[in-house]
Design an enzyme around this catalytic site. Sequence first.
Site, PDB file in Angstrom:
ATOM      1  N   THR A   1       0.869  -1.180   0.000  1.00 17.66           N
ATOM      2  CA  THR A   1       0.000   0.000   0.000  1.00 17.66           C
ATOM      3  C   THR A   1       0.908   1.233   0.000  1.00 17.66           C
ATOM      4  O   THR A   1       2.123   1.109   0.177  1.00 17.66           O
ATOM      5  CB  THR A   1      -0.912   0.051   1.249  1.00 17.66           C
ATOM      6  OG1 THR A   1      -0.103   0.255   2.416  1.00 17.66           O
ATOM      7  CG2 THR A   1      -1.721  -1.226   1.414  1.00 17.66           C
TER       8      THR A   1
ATOM      9  N   ILE B   1       7.462  -2.269   6.995  1.00 19.11           N
ATOM     10  CA  ILE B   1       7.499  -0.801   7.026  1.00 19.11           C
ATOM     11  C   ILE B   1       8.130  -0.255   5.750  1.00 19.11           C
ATOM     12  O   ILE B   1       9.249  -0.594   5.389  1.00 19.11           O
ATOM     13  CB  ILE B   1       8.333  -0.286   8.234  1.00 19.11           C
ATOM     14  CG1 ILE B   1       7.833  -0.907   9.561  1.00 19.11           C
ATOM     15  CG2 ILE B   1       8.310   1.238   8.285  1.00 19.11           C
ATOM     16  CD1 ILE B   1       6.443  -0.508   9.959  1.00 19.11           C
ATOM     17  N   LYS B   2       7.366   0.624   5.093  1.00 18.31           N
ATOM     18  CA  LYS B   2       7.822   1.211   3.831  1.00 18.31           C
ATOM     19  C   LYS B   2       8.423   2.586   4.104  1.00 18.31           C
ATOM     20  O   LYS B   2       7.799   3.431   4.784  1.00 18.31           O
ATOM     21  CB  LYS B   2       6.600   1.356   2.916  1.00 18.31           C
ATOM     22  CG  LYS B   2       6.838   0.973   1.478  1.00 18.31           C
ATOM     23  CD  LYS B   2       5.508   0.975   0.739  1.00 18.31           C
ATOM     24  CE  LYS B   2       5.708   0.744  -0.730  1.00 18.31           C
ATOM     25  NZ  LYS B   2       4.487   0.975  -1.483  1.00 18.31           N
ATOM     26  N   LEU B   3       9.608   2.807   3.553  1.00 14.66           N
ATOM     27  CA  LEU B   3      10.344   4.047   3.811  1.00 14.66           C
ATOM     28  C   LEU B   3      10.947   4.581   2.515  1.00 14.66           C
ATOM     29  O   LEU B   3      11.308   3.794   1.639  1.00 14.66           O
ATOM     30  CB  LEU B   3      11.522   3.752   4.763  1.00 14.66           C
ATOM     31  CG  LEU B   3      11.181   3.091   6.087  1.00 14.66           C
ATOM     32  CD1 LEU B   3      12.174   1.991   6.398  1.00 14.66           C
ATOM     33  CD2 LEU B   3      11.148   4.125   7.189  1.00 14.66           C
TER      34      LEU B   3
ATOM     35  N   ALA C   1       3.201  -1.013   4.669  1.00 11.94           N
ATOM     36  CA  ALA C   1       2.496   0.207   5.077  1.00 11.94           C
ATOM     37  C   ALA C   1       3.552   1.302   5.196  1.00 11.94           C
ATOM     38  O   ALA C   1       4.611   1.080   5.788  1.00 11.94           O
ATOM     39  CB  ALA C   1       1.778  -0.010   6.400  1.00 11.94           C
TER      40      ALA C   1
END
Length: 217
Positions: free
Chosen positions: A27, A82-84, A56
């Site tokens: 997402t 975790i998207k960074l 996310a």
Amino acid sequence: MKFFVDTADVDEIREINETGLLDGVTTNPSLILKSGRDITEVTREICGIVDGPVSAEVTATDFDGMMREAKVLAKIADNICIKLPPTMDGLKACKKLTGDGHKTNVTLCFSANQALLAAKAGATYISPFIGRIDDIGIEGMELIEEIRIIYDNYDFQTEILAASIRTVNHVKEAAMIGADVATVPPATLKALVKHPLTDKGLDAFLADWAKTGQKIG
Ligand code: G3P
């Protein structure tokens, strides 16, 4: 090759997951906006549908803010990734989060050097955005080739997650190059199965079968 679906639409995710072909979900803030739902609520629902990682994305741009948001997102479910972004703060947060045992996905990757840094930061996934590179008249798939070479040269374990996939050919080309994962919009994922000769052949077989007057079982 693993398949992730690139959406926050739970109905689409449920339908595709039922095929048994789905390995995860990605997402981003734009997809959350499109869903019209609260990020925590929709992400929790998605995590309950699929067993695989659900990416996310943090929205803070500084290290402390990213870490704070990452901890909130990670509490949603065990399969959160975790998207960074590949900024200095993002990579620092990636290194820390990976060290703390979280899955991480470095997104918005448009260069091989960003991918190299993400691997050094221990990212679980690197997300090169193929379609958006094509959009500016550069062959996006070449970035996947470059990253594959670099990761293989140094035996980096970061998985190449081909993102911003827009066409069925993007999926095929990414698979031929050896991307580990493709995250694909639902419509493109469903289109992978389509071939006019399959439809034509099936129609012919069914017509002949009907003429036999037989039934199986
Ligand atoms: O996975 C990244 C993807 O959501 C971006 O796709 O089509 O907005 O470039 P697109």
